[in-house]
Structures are given as C-alpha cells and as structure tokens.
Design a protein around this motif. Structure first.
Motif, mmCIF file in Angstrom:
data_model
loop_
_atom_site.group_PDB
_atom_site.id
_atom_site.type_symbol
_atom_site.label_atom_id
_atom_site.label_comp_id
_atom_site.label_asym_id
_atom_site.label_seq_id
_atom_site.Cartn_x
_atom_site.Cartn_y
_atom_site.Cartn_z
ATOM 1 N N TYR A 146 0.834 -1.215 0.000
ATOM 2 C CA TYR A 146 0.000 0.000 0.000
ATOM 3 C C TYR A 146 0.862 1.255 0.000
ATOM 4 O O TYR A 146 0.640 2.183 -0.792
ATOM 5 N N SER A 149 2.620 1.623 -3.422
ATOM 6 C CA SER A 149 1.803 1.622 -4.632
ATOM 7 C C SER A 149 1.640 3.020 -5.222
ATOM 8 O O SER A 149 1.421 3.991 -4.508
ATOM 9 N N LYS A 150 1.757 3.073 -6.563
ATOM 10 C CA LYS A 150 1.531 4.326 -7.301
ATOM 11 C C LYS A 150 0.204 4.270 -8.060
ATOM 12 O O LYS A 150 -0.096 5.169 -8.850
ATOM 13 N N GLU A 151 -0.571 3.223 -7.796
ATOM 14 C CA GLU A 151 -1.876 3.121 -8.441
ATOM 15 C C GLU A 151 -2.759 4.295 -8.004
ATOM 16 O O GLU A 151 -2.725 4.694 -6.834
ATOM 17 N N PRO A 152 -3.585 4.833 -8.927
ATOM 18 C CA PRO A 152 -4.432 5.990 -8.579
ATOM 19 C C PRO A 152 -5.304 5.762 -7.340
ATOM 20 O O PRO A 152 -5.471 6.664 -6.524
ATOM 21 N N ALA A 154 -4.689 3.853 -4.755
ATOM 22 C CA ALA A 154 -3.856 3.881 -3.550
ATOM 23 C C ALA A 154 -3.437 5.319 -3.228
ATOM 24 O O ALA A 154 -3.451 5.740 -2.060
ATOM 25 N N LEU A 174 -6.787 -5.757 -4.088
ATOM 26 C CA LEU A 174 -6.123 -5.453 -5.353
ATOM 27 C C LEU A 174 -4.608 -5.346 -5.199
ATOM 28 O O LEU A 174 -3.882 -5.294 -6.199
ATOM 29 N N LEU A 175 -4.140 -5.302 -3.961
ATOM 30 C CA LEU A 175 -2.719 -5.072 -3.698
ATOM 31 C C LEU A 175 -1.955 -6.322 -3.290
ATOM 32 O O LEU A 175 -0.737 -6.288 -3.167
#
Length: 342
Positions: A146, A149-152, A154, A174-175
């Motif tokens: 978490y 993470s660079k996912e939008p 997160a 999802l992580l």
C-alpha cells in the motif's frame, strides 16, 4: 579470481554442436535467430524430450533420436508459449473471483471496511505487525504494498485518509498476490467464514485452498516464462471427491493425484465453469493440442482416450463468436473437399 566452469560458445558453434548431436537443422538462419533471441540453454529444455535417453537426465549423452528436427523443437516451444497464456488467463479469472469473494463476504458479514485488521477474525500472526525481524506477516506485506503503490486508487486513499495503515478490504484485495491471499484465507479463524467465501465455487474451502496452492506455483512458472507443458508440479493438490472419475491418480501412490498439468487443467475447468460459464477453457486447450502436431498429450498427463471423454468431446458451451468461427472453418473444409472431388 573470476569463476569459469564451462567455455562459452558462439552461435555458429552452437548450431554445429546440435548438428553433430543429430538434430536436422534445415534452416540454419532461423535456428541462429532463435539462439540469439531465446538462448541455447532455454531451448535445451524443449529439445530434451527428443533426446535418446529421455526421460533420464543422468548421464545425459545429448544425442538426438533419429530424424529429430529443429522445426519440432521450435513448435514445441511455441506450443508452450500459447499454453501458458491460456493457463495464465484462467488463473487470473480464478484469482480475481476469490479475491472478490474474500473481500465481499468479510466486509458485509462483519459490517466493516477493515475486517482484515481485526484479530477476532484473523489470527494475530496474520493481521498484526510481525514481532520477528525478517519474517513479515501478511499484514506487513499489505502495508508495504500500500505504501509503495503508485496506483491511482492507492494514491487517493493515502491522500484522503493519511492515518490508516491499509485501505478497505475491497481495495486491499487489489494489492495482494495470490500467495498472500492464501495466507489471509488460511489465517481466518472461523470455519464458517472460509466456507462462505467459497460457497459459490464448486469445491469446499479445504480442496479450494489446496488447488489455489497448486495454481500459485503454476502462475509463477507462467509469470517467469518457464517451461510448463510437460513439467511436474511440486505442489500437488489433494484429491477432490466430486472429481474422482476425472482426476488422474499417481502411479506410485493411488492415494495421491498425479503431478502432471492435466489435473490442474481439469480442476481449473471446474472452477471456471462456476465463475465464468461462457469462457470455453477446455475448448481452447483442446484446439491448441489438436492443432499442434508435435505435442504428445501423454507427457502432460492426459489419458490415452482423452478426446473420447465427455468433457473433452464437447467442452463447455461455446460463446457465439467461437461457435461462428468453428462453423466457418467447417464450411471451408467442406468447400475444399468439394473442389478436390471435382
């Protein structure tokens, strides 16, 4: 001092060596391209079955069976590439479905966004920080994933809720990896929760966890582009009562299943029927095998009469697009025969 245990060889020397060992090369330029772009050692895993002493690995003479061609080896490699893609797609569907069920059940059943942080639901060694350095818990791994993470989604949660350790369980799902998901599921205290998570799957929680453990190994082979089609898995799932007539038992121990990929395919097919009934998994596998003339299904664990078995004769209802493609192919063959007859 630099260690060296073998002398490196040029591409031309590698071609000559294969020819001296009995491989019929034919198109040298094609073989050289593959040796440059794939590599001699990686390809050797695919020509091993064409060697004189296969399946013995020691002592290995490296001599090829009579008439073994480079074309056979190349198409065996290509078959494995295509096979891994089919298996990867199936595992992806299963993994996503299990994650969704895990998150949905726990969140709604306990009425909280963070059931994965509740030690009354999970064992402490799963849902809390590790007290042993170098031995992270499932919770530690999730926190790290978490934070990094660079996912939008997160980035959004970290900006809006800066004090939380992990996001809601439906985001956390999802992580995590498939292996981490298995640790989370095995760490659930209540048997009824585990049963509920797998209530829409064809097997109870124990065989499902066992199959998922097998799929974790298979998925890792696929992710690292390893040879899969004729490998034995070191993680054999437990026998499944409802599939007794379908799965193949080990020759050496009838209480255990065979470790070849056939059993994995059949267990996946049963799960996929439950979560995505329109996905023709067995049809795709059958099409790939029957159109690959150099592949011997027995090396994958397939029984000799596999094409006559009911689930392979007409594997799963075909989606309209696949059925149309099949019908067009049938018409083309009929037209070809008619032209030849005339």
């Amino acid at each position: 001092m630099v260690t060296s245990i073998k002398n490196p060889t040029t591409i031309d020397e590698q071609v000559l060596q294969l020819q001296e060992r009995g491989m019929v090369v034919g198109n040298c330029a094609d073989l050289k391209t593959w040796l440059r772009t794939v590599g001699y050692y990686k390809l050797s895993g695919y020509w091993w079955i064409y060697e004189d002493q296969y399946p013995k690995s020691s002592p290995r003479t490296h001599k090829f069976k009579k008439d073994t061609s480079w074309n056979q080896v190349k198409h065996t490699y290509i078959f494995d590439q295509k096979f891994r893609r089919l298996i990867s797609t199936g595992i992806e569907k299963i993994e996503i479905a299990v994650k969704a069920s895990w998150a949905q059940h726990l969140a709604t059943h306990y009425g909280t966004s963070h059931p994965h942080e509740d030690p009354s639901i999970f064992r402490k060694d799963v849902c809390e920080r590790s007290k042993v350095k170098g031995q992270p818990t499932a919770f530690d791994l999730l926190v790290g994933a978490y934070q990094n993470s660079k996912e939008p989604f997160a980035v959004h949660y970290k900006a809006k809720y800066p004090t939380i350790n992990t996001p809601p369980i439906w985001v956390s799902s999802l992580l995590i990896t498939l292996g981490e998901l298995l640790n989370w599921i095995s760490g659930i205290k209540s048997r009824s929760d585990k049963k509920a998570i797998f209530s829409n799957f064809p097997f109870d929680y124990k065989p499902m966890q066992s199959v998922l453990g097998n799929l974790r190994w298979v998925r890792n082979v696929c992710a690292h582009n390893g040879r899969l089609w004729n490998k034995r898995t070191p993680f054999v799932f437990t026998p499944i009562k409802s599939m007794n007539s379908v799965l193949i038992r080990s020759d050496s121990d009838k209480n255990k299943l065979d470790s070849k990929i056939y059993n994995t395919i059949m267990a996946m097919a049963e799960i996929l029927k439950a979560i995505d009934p329109d996905y023709p998994f067995l049809y795709f596998i059958k099409e790939l095998i029957t159109h690959s003339k150099y592949i011997n299904p027995a090396l994958m664990g397939f029984p000799n009469n596999w094409e006559q078995l009911p689930y392979w004769k007409e594997p799963t209802p075909l989606p309209r697009s696949v059925a149309k493609k099949k019908e067009r192919r049938k018409k083309r063959r009929a037209k070809k025969v008619l032209i030849q007859d005339n």
